[in-house]
Scaffold this active site. Structure first.
Site, PDB file in Angstrom:
ATOM      1  N   ILE A 141       1.117  -1.001   0.225  1.00 40.89           N
ATOM      2  CA  ILE A 141       0.032  -1.065   0.161  1.00 40.89           C
ATOM      3  C   ILE A 141       0.747   0.951  -0.308  1.00 40.89           C
ATOM      4  CG2 ILE A 141      -2.013  -1.569   1.668  1.00 40.89           C
ATOM      5  CD1 ILE A 141      -1.183   0.507   3.571  1.00 40.89           C
ATOM      6  N   SER A 142       0.235   2.463  -0.029  1.00 43.86           N
ATOM      7  CA  SER A 142       1.283   3.406  -0.937  1.00 43.86           C
ATOM      8  C   SER A 142       2.620   3.408  -1.354  1.00 43.86           C
ATOM      9  CB  SER A 142       0.345   4.453   1.147  1.00 43.86           C
ATOM     10  OG  SER A 142       1.164   5.367   1.086  1.00 43.86           O
ATOM     11  N   ASN A 143       3.478   3.860  -0.496  1.00 45.89           N
ATOM     12  CA  ASN A 143       5.451   4.244  -0.817  1.00 45.89           C
ATOM     13  C   ASN A 143       5.735   2.408  -0.971  1.00 45.89           C
ATOM     14  OD1 ASN A 143       5.396   6.516  -0.603  1.00 45.89           O
ATOM     15  ND2 ASN A 143       6.865   6.738   0.831  1.00 45.89           N
TER      16      ASN A 143
END
Length: 682
Positions: A290-292
């Site tokens: 998720i995300s980075n």
């Protein structure tokens, strides 16, 4: 056959072989024509190998139990000044699981999603942790391999997970690791080179890869050279790996993930001899993050010449789409306002520029554009900070409105034009108050430009602050537990962003004042960052990390919330879906955009957000299941679509399938890419 066939239980925290490898490099993988396809980017450092018996400790919950984590029962540390490695591990697992997921019954945790057997049947098995090293011997990243005892050698699977934000090695355990362990897969984690890399300059102390505080050594996450003069001029300062390593850590994200997979295969085969030899050809490998962490998996998949991956699944991924990339879309946003759908163009604003825009404009936008959802509301101190920001922007010629209300609305419109979702307005006060955007702007600009601590970028620094905002010595207890209690970035635990040019001496941003003695939230510091952001130095750093859009035909699923105010869909996932369609003729990318989903599910457990948003994790796990079934059973992955969710109408309402319709339900609208235009069909 499972890994632990000897039938014995080993006591808690028994160390089998503290170092089973010393610095070494894996040979290149050869293709059929003898050409090298991929060489491990990093050398492998010393590997620790621990066995967790499932009774006193386990791979999933660190022996704490799910109920204790959900109820907020933080693990007890016997000696807060000298925590053991096991204490730090428990703290890290506890805080990383709690900080990312909405864990209440009403949010659907344990029923609609995260419905695992792990709590009732704790997972025993082995955990390997090792640093991956740059050529100069310094730590590039850290990887962890978890091998459950129920790993099936006849049907082997490996889940590659990367941590989000700047989190350490346990950063993805709650959002990816639990799912993988529940499937009986081995899970290999990468901190992708960020991690909890803190350095106290005056004390010459660092965090090592085990989480303990030591003098700089070969296991330190991060070492700063030649800063004695800076430390004397600015005592009690803290440096971070993400901001000050001068390595452009984002450039190494893909290599860190791929190297972790390659070394996972090496460990599986060398440590568990007698079973069949595992290879990428006979082992199911799914990348997830998720995300980075999602961004790291994307670039790893693009760089995967060895074809490790069989598929990837990403939630709210920070994909480094090239700066300025322009595409068109017909958005469901217009339909939701009952307006005629029209083709719109959007020019990608990269995350570091998003951080600058929001650090600059959001404090003023928050004054009237959203509800004061932060628990402190608009107290006098905070009200003064927001009003000053509006005044500063007006004086700088960046706003034209006459009243604070007009200036606040004008600031919001600037942000919306650059990708900020209007549906995230209710979070404006909270995200301005916690200085998220100042933190992101500073760390990413510094990292991309290769700036070190001594560069003293725009008079910013980090330090523990007292109640007046003055930099003081970081308490030993804060330092000792920082590995287990932070997300790897600052501010955190009282360590604040300092304005060393504040008129009354260095102060944290909340106490920073201008020459007239007015609280200014570090306005001049933010304005100073613009020249660095658009410098050749930083722009070259952006070019070095950008995604190509070419997934080489790999099955891929992206799940993203339409209301994401941090990793904004117009600047990342929507843009990447179009870019991928332009560069890849045989694309197998599927994109799901989820209405009423934002970036941090944990916030949904707080009343102000319960009636505004729904948990994205539900759809991330559904996408993971879909990919797993596609790769193991041959079932088709549902086509791209917009998922029409319904938030709770009351704070105590329990979410059901009516709120969170399945990806395959009728409460969706198709998403198609036609002639290079992303179309949300009616």
């Amino acid at each position: 056959m499972v890994l632990n066939s000897k039938g014995y239980r080993l006591s808690l925290f028994v160390l089998f072989s503290a170092v089973i490898f010393t610095s070494c490099a894996v040979s290149p993988v050869k293709s059929s024509n003898g050409q090298a396809q991929h060489r491990t980017a990093f050398m492998l450092g010393g590997v620790s190998k621990l066995y967790y018996d499932g009774e006193f400790n386990d791979l999933a919950y660190g022996g704490l139990g799910l109920d204790a984590i959900r109820n907020g029962e933080a693990p007890v540390v016997s000696d807060p000044l000298r925590p053991s490695i096991s204490d730090l591990r428990r703290l890290a697992i506890y805080h990383n699981i709690r900080s990312l997921s909405a864990m209440s019954d009403n949010a659907g945790y344990g029923s609609l999603y995260a419905n695992f057997d792990l709590a009732a049947s704790p997972v025993s098995g082995y955990e390997f942790i090792a640093p991956l090293l740059f050529d100069d011997g310094q730590v590039a990243s850290v990887f962890m391999l978890q091998v459950p005892d129920n790993f099936d050698w006849d049907h082997p699977c490996l889940i590659s997970a990367a941590s989000s934000a700047s989190r350490g090695i346990y950063g993805a355990i709650g959002v990816v690791g639990l799912w993988g362990l529940d499937k009986g897969c081995a899970v290999v984690h990468s901190d992708k080179g960020t991690g909890t890399g803190f350095y106290w300059l005056s004390d010459d102390q660092t965090v090592d890869v085990s989480g303990q505080i030591n003098k700089p050594n070969e296991n330190s996450h991060f070492i700063v050279d030649n800063v004695k003069q800076f430390a004397q001029a600015y005592p009690n300062r803290v440096a971070t790996k993400h901001a000050h390593s001068q390595r452009n850590v984002g450039r190494h994200w893909g290599g860190a993930v791929l190297s972790s997979i390659e070394y996972a295969f090496e460990l599986l085969n060398s440590e568990f001899g007698g079973q069949k030899r595992l290879t990428p050809e006979n082992t199911l490998v799914i990348g997830a993050g998720i995300s980075n962490g999602g961004g790291a998996v994307v670039v790893a998949a693009e760089q995967d010449k060895s074809q490790f991956f069989d598929g990837i699944v990403l939630a709210a991924p920070n994909i480094p789409v090239p700066a300025g990339y322009e595409y068109q879309y017909k958005s469901g946003e217009a339909r939701s306002r009952r307006a005629a759908q029209e083709t719109r163009s959007h020019r990608v604003t990269v995350l570091v520029e998003v951080g600058f825009n929001l650090a600059l404009y959001l404090p003023c936008a928050a004054l009237f554009s959203g509800e004061p959802t932060h628990p402190e509301g608009l107290n006098a101190h905070w009200q003064a900070l927001l009003e000053t920001r509006c005044n500063k922007l007006k004086a700088a010629g960046l706003l034209s409105g006459k009243s604070f209300r007009e200036q606040s609305f004008e600031s919001l419109q600037v942000l919306i034009r650059r990708g900020y979702p209007e549906s995230a307005n209710t979070m404006a006060t909270t995200f301005a108050r916690n200085l998220l955007w100042n933190s992101l702007m500073l760390s990413y600009t510094s990292d991309l430009g290769g700036y070190g601590v001594g560069d003293h970028l725009c008079d910013y620094s980090y330090a523990y602050a007292n109640s007046e905002g003055e930099p003081i010595v970081t308490p030993d207890e804060v330092k000792a537990l920082v590995f287990g209690r932070t997300r790897g970035s600052l501010p955190a635990l009282g360590i604040q962003i300092m304005n060393d040019a504040s008129a009354d001496g260095p102060r944290d941003l909340m106490h920073s004042v201008d020459a007239d003695g007015v609280l200014d939230l570090g306005f001049d510091n933010v304005m100073c960052m613009e020249k660095h952001l658009f410098s050749k130095r930083v722009q070259d750093g952006l070019t070095a990390i950008q995604a190509s859009g070419n997934l080489q035909g790999l099955p891929a699923i992206i799940v993203h919330g339409e209301a994401d105010n941090i990793i904004q869909v117009r600047n990342t996932s929507r843009a990447y879906a179009v870019l991928n369609s332009e560069v890849e003729d045989n694309s197998s990318l599927v994109y799901y955009e989820v209405k009423n989903a934002q970036h941090i599910d944990r916030l949904i457990d707080y009343p102000p957000y319960k009636t505004q948003y729904i948990p994205l994790q539900f759809y991330f796990e559904e996408a993971l299941d879909s990919m797993y079934e596609h790769l193991t059973e041959g079932t088709a992955i549902p086509a791209s679509r917009e998922i029409l969710t319904v938030p709770a109408t009351e704070k105590e309402e329990k979410l059901t399938r009516k709120n969170l319709p399945s990806i395959t339900s009728g409460n969706t609208n198709p998403i198609e890419i036609k002639s290079g235009v992303l179309v949300f069909a009616n």
